[in-house]
Design a protein around this motif. Structure first.
Motif, short mmCIF file in Angstrom:
data_model
loop_
_atom_site.label_atom_id
_atom_site.label_comp_id
_atom_site.label_asym_id
_atom_site.label_seq_id
_atom_site.Cartn_x
_atom_site.Cartn_y
_atom_site.Cartn_z
N ALA A 27 0.32 -3.90 -0.36
CA ALA A 27 1.62 -4.59 -0.42
C ALA A 27 1.42 -6.10 -0.40
CB ALA A 27 2.49 -4.16 0.76
N GLN A 31 2.36 -8.85 -3.25
CA GLN A 31 3.15 -10.05 -2.98
C GLN A 31 2.55 -11.26 -3.68
OE1 GLN A 31 6.03 -10.87 -1.56
NE2 GLN A 31 5.52 -12.95 -2.16
N ALA A 43 3.94 -2.60 -5.24
CA ALA A 43 4.78 -2.47 -4.06
C ALA A 43 5.41 -1.08 -4.00
CB ALA A 43 5.87 -3.55 -4.07
N ALA A 46 2.84 1.38 -2.93
CA ALA A 46 2.59 1.26 -1.49
C ALA A 46 3.72 1.92 -0.70
CB ALA A 46 2.46 -0.21 -1.10
N LEU A 80 9.11 -2.72 4.03
CA LEU A 80 8.86 -2.76 2.58
C LEU A 80 10.08 -2.26 1.81
CD1 LEU A 80 6.88 -3.43 0.38
CD2 LEU A 80 5.85 -1.16 0.65
N PHE A 321 7.43 -9.51 0.95
CA PHE A 321 7.76 -8.19 1.46
C PHE A 321 7.86 -8.24 2.97
CE2 PHE A 321 5.44 -6.93 -2.56
CZ PHE A 321 6.62 -6.75 -3.26
#
Length: 622
Positions: A27, A31, A43, A46, A80, A321
């Motif tokens: 994550a 980012q 993302a 994840a 998240l 995030f």
């Protein structure tokens, strides 16, 4: 056998932890990715990984050694998911509740306790953490997310009780949420703890900033700039993202403007403009400040820059995030000084201010630009005027026509009026019902009769400017014909309407009648037909006794007709009206009507009245 089981359990725990740490790193890599699609995909992968890991953990009976990891995975999953969606959902509240229930399962606190609400579950879970200190750090992190969720939902009472429990102060000694947030001291994260996207201290900082901002802005909106200053300074001195800092500086500028400190207000607005690219709010506030100072040039320059700024798409940095301050702020409030509206709304403010300042040529051009902007897309639906600052289409047409007439562009004004009538022609068969709606104050196009009548009034004035007296009289008559189809509504049942600038429909109706009668009367005077003019002015006095201009024109006509006794009696009535309270003085009128009434207001009224007073016999003199 026991050692083997323990070894297997430890091995699984290590694998689960490694997966959590890998997904958190993924994550963070996402980012920092400059590619939007790759960032989104990483993302999302994840997030799905965390969802699967959480499903695996919660598919087994709750166990104290695994709970710190499980609660950490819950936190990472919520953070998240909320950051990707840019908001909280009910599912996240359920995730928190499930985590608390799992804590209580390890203490064999099943049954009725699990039927309780989130607040009661938190009390039970935090009490259980006294016996399980290894859960304390993860529980505080989860509590930070619960606080964020409750703050975003404006559940401040629940939030206060949670903070009191976290602070181990259940006596309710402090009801100040800001103080409770400051007092909250999350335990330090252990060095060998599973990786997290955001720790409890980071959540606390975000909560502090978001709550202070919300409170400061609310105090400013409700008219307490002095109290707002303290909260807003708290935000500015904290860990405040730049987009929020722009809004904070703008709000501080608004506070100082309202407190009568224009120089300090200007300093904050300059700081806001330097801090970021969201220039709309500080530019609008600057225009208000310059208007208050009487600097019309600077005010209009600020509004012109505002229109340009709103034409440029705002590109903010990709949000990380994390749970950020912006995620916890309320949606824009129309009453907020930070609400600058759309480009068309800003253009309307600029055009209307030019019209009010007498800059007719500039106003006309701005209104034409505004109409082009509004008509460029699909044809706007006619509706009652919204709350300021949003213009409604018919009133924009009428204000534009006024500006064109004032700028000496009568033919263009006629074209505009014809277009407005074309757009309202489908409503004409329903006009009788619309009049009834206007009288009763219902919401179904209550202003349409006023708009149509006002259009004919402006057409008449445009024809006056073009020297076509007969056509002008015909248009004024058409306006009056429409206006006399209704009677003024009962005030107690009247339309406490949501019209522009708080105008009441019955007040606007009366003033429109007065304007049409005066306008037609003046044309009778110009054509030497004083008797017909007298009838219109007399009717104007009867229909709108609060309009002093009708009295003046009637007085002038009576004097010309050498009806001395009636003129003297009317002069005394006018004197008494001048000394008494001004009827309907508190109600604002639509801008197009205010402007029109200023045209037919005689500039020599006071001199004429003084001359008439001195001509009275001594016995009648004051």
């Amino acid at each position: 056998m026991s050692r083997q089981t323990t070894s297997v359990g430890s091995s699984c725990l290590d694998l689960w932890r490694e997966k959590n740490d890998r997904l958190v790193r993924q994550a963070k890599v996402a980012q920092n990715s400059g590619l939007t699609l790759r960032r989104q995909q990483l993302a999302q992968d994840a997030l799905e990984g965390l969802r699967g890991l959480l499903h695996s953990l919660q598919g087994l009976p709750a166990a104290v050694p695994v709970l710190p990891l499980e609660l950490t995975v819950i936190c990472n999953f919520i953070i998240l998911r909320a950051s990707l969606a840019q908001g909280f959902t009910e599912d996240q509240a359920q995730d928190i509740q499930r985590g608390l229930e799992r804590v209580l399962e390890t203490q064999e606190q099943r049954g009725p306790r699990l039927e309780q609400g989130l607040r009661e579950l938190w009390d039970s879970a935090l009490r259980a953490s006294c016996l399980l200190p290894e859960l304390l750090s993860a529980l505080h992190r989860l509590a930070g997310l619960q606080a964020a969720l409750w703050l975003s939902a404006d559940r401040l009472g629940d939030l206060a009780l949670l903070l009191e429990t976290l602070n181990d102060s259940q006596s309710g000694a402090s009801e100040d949420l800001l103080l409770l947030l400051k007092t909250w001291s999350p335990p330090a994260e252990e060095l060998d703890a599973p990786l997290t996207l955001q720790d409890a201290q980071g959540l606390k900082d975000v909560l502090l900033t978001a709550f202070a901002y919300r409170r400061g802005l609310q105090e400013l909106i409700t008219g307490n700039p002095e109290k707002a200053l303290s909260s807003l300074h708290e935000v500015a001195s904290g860990l405040c993202p730049r987009p929020v800092l722009v809004q904070v500086y703008t709000a501080l500028g608004s506070c100082h403007r309202k407190m009568g400190n224009p120089q300090r207000a200007l300093l904050y607005l300059v700081a806001a403009l330097k801090e970021g690219s969201a220039w709309g709010p500080p530019l609008l506030e600057a225009s208000r400040l310059y208007q208050q100072l009487g600097d019309t040039t600077a005010e209009l320059e600020s509004l012109e820059l505002l229109v340009e700024a709103l034409n440029v798409p705002y590109s903010s940095k990709t949000p990380p995030f994390l749970i950020e301050v912006e995620l916890l702020l309320p949606p824009p409030d129309l009453a907020s000084p930070l609400h600058c509206g759309t480009q068309s709304q800003a253009k309307h403010v600029l055009a209307s201010r030019c019209l009010q300042m007498g800059r007719a040529e500039d106003a006309a051009e701005h209104y034409l630009d505004l109409l082009a902007l509004l008509l460029d897309s699909s044809e706007p639906r006619f509706s009652p005027p919204p709350s300021p600052p949003g213009p409604c289409m018919p009133e924009v047409f009428l204000e534009a026509a006024v500006a064109l007439i004032q700028a000496g562009r009568a033919q263009d004004a006629l074209t505009l009026c014809e277009e407005l009538l074309r757009r309202t022609s489908s409503l004409l068969p329903k006009m009788s019902r619309l009049w009834e709606n206007a009288r009763k104050g219902t919401k179904e196009l209550p202003y349409c009769p006023l708009w149509v009548s006002a259009t004919h009034l402006l057409q008449g004035q445009a024809w006056v400017q073009l020297g076509a007296q007969k056509v002008a009289i015909s248009e004024f008559s058409r306006c009056l014909e429409l206006l006399f189809r209704t009677t003024p509504e009962e005030k107690e049942k009247g339309a406490a309407s949501n019209g522009e600038q708080g105008c009441k429909s019955d007040v606007a109706l009366q003033q429109l009648r007065a304007a049409a009668l005066i306008s037609r009367g003046l044309e009778w005077v110009a054509s030497g037909q004083d008797t017909k003019a007298l009838q219109d002015f007399l009717l104007g006095v009867q229909m709108c006794p609060g309009n002093r201009d009708t009295y003046f024109h009637l007085l002038q006509t009576l004097k010309r007709l050498d009806r001395r006794d009636e003129a003297t009696a009317l002069w005394w009535r006018l004197e008494a009206q001048t000394k008494g309270p001004q009827e309907d003085a508190t109600w604002s009128l639509p801008l197009y009507l205010e402007s029109y009434l200023s045209w037919i207001r005689p500039s020599d009224r006071d001199a004429f009245l003084e001359e008439f007073r001195t001509s009275l016999p001594k016995s009648c003199d004051l």
